[in-house]
Design an enzyme around this catalytic site. Structure first.
Site, PDB file in Angstrom:
ATOM      1  N   SER A 135      13.948  33.374   6.382  1.00 48.95           N
ATOM      2  CA  SER A 135      14.698  32.534   5.455  1.00 48.95           C
ATOM      3  C   SER A 135      16.105  33.097   5.397  1.00 48.95           C
ATOM      4  O   SER A 135      16.322  34.270   5.724  1.00 48.95           O
ATOM      5  CB  SER A 135      14.068  32.600   4.057  1.00 48.95           C
TER       6      SER A 135
ATOM      7  N   TYR B 258       9.953  36.955  -3.326  1.00 48.27           N
ATOM      8  CA  TYR B 258      10.097  36.216  -2.068  1.00 48.27           C
ATOM      9  C   TYR B 258      11.107  36.885  -1.154  1.00 48.27           C
ATOM     10  O   TYR B 258      10.813  37.190   0.016  1.00 48.27           O
ATOM     11  CB  TYR B 258      10.512  34.777  -2.376  1.00 48.27           C
TER      12      TYR B 258
END
Length: 275
Positions: free
Chosen positions: A138, A151
């Site tokens: 990401s 995350y």
């Protein structure tokens, strides 16, 4: 037989489209998902593209099941030539709002699962003297973001692992890379674990959610991101870092050129400004 690509998390979104695009490029695609009853959309997309995919069940956090699948594919198909670690899950909460169990869940799916699969395919790739391992991380694997503590922590961890592995694996003909998507229109957001509203962080969280909604309003399509994954997994060009779009590249550059950390903090502080 065609080269074999094993890709996780293919029931929807960019994983689905990456699987179809890899098949379009002539690979035998083993597309995994936790529940193969959800494979209809993938099969329909593959049929529309004039290709087929080999759908298999896999819960990536079940390391023993992953080992059994890799062993089976090595025996059935002669090896795994490309691994795309695409399965993942998001989390929206800051430290106090997270249980240790929730933090462990993020590590299990976003860090330990791709690490385990990389370990499982490496012996065969090393022995054959070639292979690709591409892990979808990401932009949050390069830029720490408010309310993404667990995350981003897991994504930073997997990027560090893969970057450390890359130069060693390269000596045996195995290319290890990460793929950093930005905002992508998919079901990923719907599956994110979220903190309860209100409390001392309520106003900050609401500001963050408003900012994120704006970002996803102009999100990259899952088709485009999936095609970019397939390109990164099969390109003759080798890079450790790939991004899904020019916008994602500009995003990660905020952190990669930030030697003292001030640039990232200045970049993300306005995201939680409530007025």
């Amino acid at each position: 037989m065609s080269n074999v690509a094993l890709i996780t998390g293919t029931s929807s979104g960019m994983g689905l489209h990456a699987a179809v695009e890899l098949a379009r490029r002539g690979m035998h695609v083993v597309a995994t998902m936790r529940d193969t009853a959800r494979a209809g959309a993938l099969r329909d997309a593959a049929s529309a593209a004039g290709v087929s995919v080999d759908v298999r069940a896999l819960d990536v956090v079940d390391h023993a099941a992953a080992a059994r699948l890799v062993t089976l594919l090595e025996a059935e198909l002669g090896g795994i030539h490309v691994l795309v670690n695409n399965a993942g899950q998001g989390s929206v909460a800051t430290a106090e709002q997270l249980t240790m169990g929730q933090i462990q869940d993020q590590l299990d799916i976003n860090y330990l699962a791709p690490v385990n699969l990389a370990k499982l395919v490496l012996p065969g790739m090393r022995q054959r003297g070639s292979g690709r391992i591409l892990t979808v991380t990401s932009v949050g694997g390069a830029v720490g973001q408010p309310f993404a503590d667990a995350y981003c922590g897991a994504k930073f961890a997997v990027e560090g692992f893969m970057q450390s592995l890359a130069v060693v694996a390269e000596r045996f003909g195995v290319r290890v890379s990460v793929f950093e998507p930005g905002a992508v229109a998919s079901s990923f957001v719907a599956n994110v674990s979220r903190a309860e509203q209100g409390g001392p962080y309520g106003a900050l969280l609401e500001a963050y959610r408003s900012r994120t909604a704006g970002a996803f309003a102009s999100a990259q399509s899952s088709e485009s991101a999936g095609a970019a994954i397939a390109e990164a997994a099969t390109s003759d060009e080798y890079r450790f870092r790939w991004q899904s779009s020019e916008r994602a590249t500009a995003f990660v550059e905020v952190s990669l050129a930030d030697s003292d950390g001030s640039r990232v903090l200045g970049f993300t502080r306005p995201w939680i400004a409530s007025s």
